[in-house]
Design a protein around this motif. Structure first.
Motif, PDB file in Angstrom:
ATOM      1  N   SER A 158      32.566  51.293  33.704  1.00 42.40           N
ATOM      2  CA  SER A 158      32.895  49.872  33.713  1.00 42.40           C
ATOM      3  C   SER A 158      31.752  49.056  33.104  1.00 42.40           C
TER       4      SER A 158
ATOM      5  N   ASP B 113      33.956  39.851  36.475  1.00 40.97           N
ATOM      6  CA  ASP B 113      34.287  40.854  37.487  1.00 40.97           C
ATOM      7  C   ASP B 113      34.759  40.114  38.742  1.00 40.97           C
TER       8      ASP B 113
ATOM      9  N   TYR C 286      35.809  48.416  40.272  1.00 44.24           N
ATOM     10  CA  TYR C 286      35.037  48.134  39.057  1.00 44.24           C
ATOM     11  C   TYR C 286      35.915  47.461  38.004  1.00 44.24           C
TER      12      TYR C 286
ATOM     13  N   SER D  79      40.040  49.979  37.159  1.00 41.96           N
ATOM     14  CA  SER D  79      39.660  51.108  38.016  1.00 41.96           C
ATOM     15  C   SER D  79      40.918  51.776  38.568  1.00 41.96           C
TER      16      SER D  79
END
Ligand SMILES: [Zn+2]
Ligand SMILES: [Zn+2]
Length: 434
Positions: free
Chosen positions: A57, A73, A78, A164
């Motif tokens: 990531s 984020d 991730y 993820s």
């Protein structure tokens, strides 16, 4: 006159305002390819398990930042979402998944993975990108290169999402629990691709409507009243009840679901008892259910509840001991490609690769949590298309290794180039929709 007419036709068909599809810059793709192949081999040799994609990531975020994206984020695990604003226009989201699988690679490729990881149970396991998510990420970065280097060809907002934990079905769910479509502009279209282990490299595959199944993982605990194996009349035997349930579950698809609708009910695990002469008081079963519509899924789940209750009562269980059913969250909804979006993209793919390199694909009973990007409550049209990865020389060699096989060995070239061309052309086309 004919000369003049053909010149006129040529002019009109080359202008996108008259309906001609965008022609990708193949010289650029060929020139960039060595960089992408190096990235692919690096990702392939450094796979990370679901919910552990920390380094992957970080790399995805760093590469997107270098290309001018604003990287966000805070979407759980991730997960990353990167935004590139290029004037007024549609919002197009492109998603790639980042996780690998606990599989020991057996391809013998010079760049085969030798990586190890620690699984959720704390055991050391070998790790491999056996679902091709390393190809997805490489194509994803290639598309980011392409679209930022050809920003005069389109207008709008590009959102690139690195996800993820696709394999465990957790990643996309976390994006939406953390407000992906509230925090960032809501897309007009969402796109993804997935490697296909049966389609030749250089080709893309498509399917309109339901494409991949919904996936439910269901735990059924069958209780009983244990006792001596020689005195069954003093017990309620959960082993006999479980075997009746397994048989009855197999009538759901064959007797209750419309035969036109594909569905699967599989009991993949059954555990109960410890010795010959003791009737236990518990049996545990694990089921998976696959369907292509919420209606069929709900029908199957209802039938499982009814059969557990009725057969439990028939076995002599009291209400408090009837079988317990737990559906593990999050479920993976069916992947349903938007039909209008597919009909917009099909000519783009045919124009880019030629009709013979664009194949309509069958439905598959595997699941993909990309489905969450387009669920009914979001109303975002989605399309996930297939990327061929099989070496043409191996197409006639009988049973090919499936995804999740330790022998899965996608051919990097031309698969990566094809993926970048397909996704870039699709995005430019959608950005330029009036
Ligand atoms: Zn997979
Ligand atoms: Zn996958």
């Amino acid at each position: 006159m004919i000369k003049y007419l053909s010149f006129f036709l040529l002019m009109t068909f080359n202008l996108s305002v008259f309906g001609q599809n965008y022609n990708v810059n193949t010289d650029y793709i060929n020139q960039m390819y060595p960089q992408w192949e190096a990235l692919y081999k690096d990702l392939h040799q450094h796979p990370e398990l679901s919910m552990q994609e920390m380094k992957t990531s970080k790399l995805m975020g760093q590469l997107l930042k270098e290309k001018g994206f604003e990287v966000n984020d805070g979407f759980g695990a991730y997960n990353l979402a990167a935004v590139y604003k290029n004037g007024p226009g549609p919002v197009v989201l492109i998603r790639a998944d980042m996780d690998a699988l606990p599989i020991e690679e057996q391809t013998n490729l010079p760049y085969a993975s030798k990586a190890k990881g620690i699984n959720a149970a704390g055991q050391e396991v070998s790790v491999m990108h056996a679902c091709g998510h390393d190809i997805h990420m490489t194509v994803f970065q290639g598309v980011a290169n392409y679209l930022t280097q050809h920003k005069d060809d389109w207008k709008g907002t590009l959102i690139m999402v690195a996800q993820s934990a696709e394999e465990s079905g957790l990643g996309a769910d976390l994006f939406f629990k953390n407000g992906l479509y509230d925090k960032l502009p809501k897309p007009d279209y969402a796109l993804a691709l997935h490697c296909n282990s049966y389609l030749e490299a250089g080709k893309v595959g498509y399917r309109s409507g339901p494409m991949m199944a919904s996936v439910d993982m269901i735990d059924v605990t069958v209780l009983g009243k244990g006792g001596h194996g020689a005195a069954p009349h003093t017990t309620v035997d959960p082993i006999v009840l479980s075997s009746q349930l397994i048989q009855a579950f197999q009538t759901i698809v064959s007797r209750s679901v419309n035969p036109i609708e594909p569905a699967v009910v599989t009991v993949g695990s059954i555990h109960g008892g410890s010795v010959h002469n003791v009737i236990p008081d518990e049996v545990k079963m694990e089921l998976t259910v696959r369907a292509y519509s919420p209606e069929v899924r709900n029908l199957i789940i209802d039938r499982i509840h009814i059969l557990c209750r009725q057969l439990g009562l028939a076995a002599g269980l009291t209400e408090d001991l009837l079988p317990r059913i737990e559906i593990r969250e999050p479920i993976t909804p069916a992947t349903i490609n938007d039909e209008k979006l597919v009909s917009k993209l099909l000519p783009v793919f045919q124009n880019t690769f030629g009709e013979s390199n664009v194949e309509e694909m069958p439905q598959y009973t595997v699941g993909e949590d990309f489905s969450r990007f387009g669920m009914q409550d979001h109303h975002v049209p989605i399309c996930l298309f297939w990327l061929g990865t099989v070496d043409p020389a191996k197409m006639d060699m009988g049973q090919l290794p499936s995804l999740h096989s330790p022998f899965f060995a996608p051919l990097p070239e031309p698969s990566i180039k094809t993926g970048v061309a397909a996704m870039s052309a699709a995005a430019v086309e959608l950005f330029n929709q009036q």
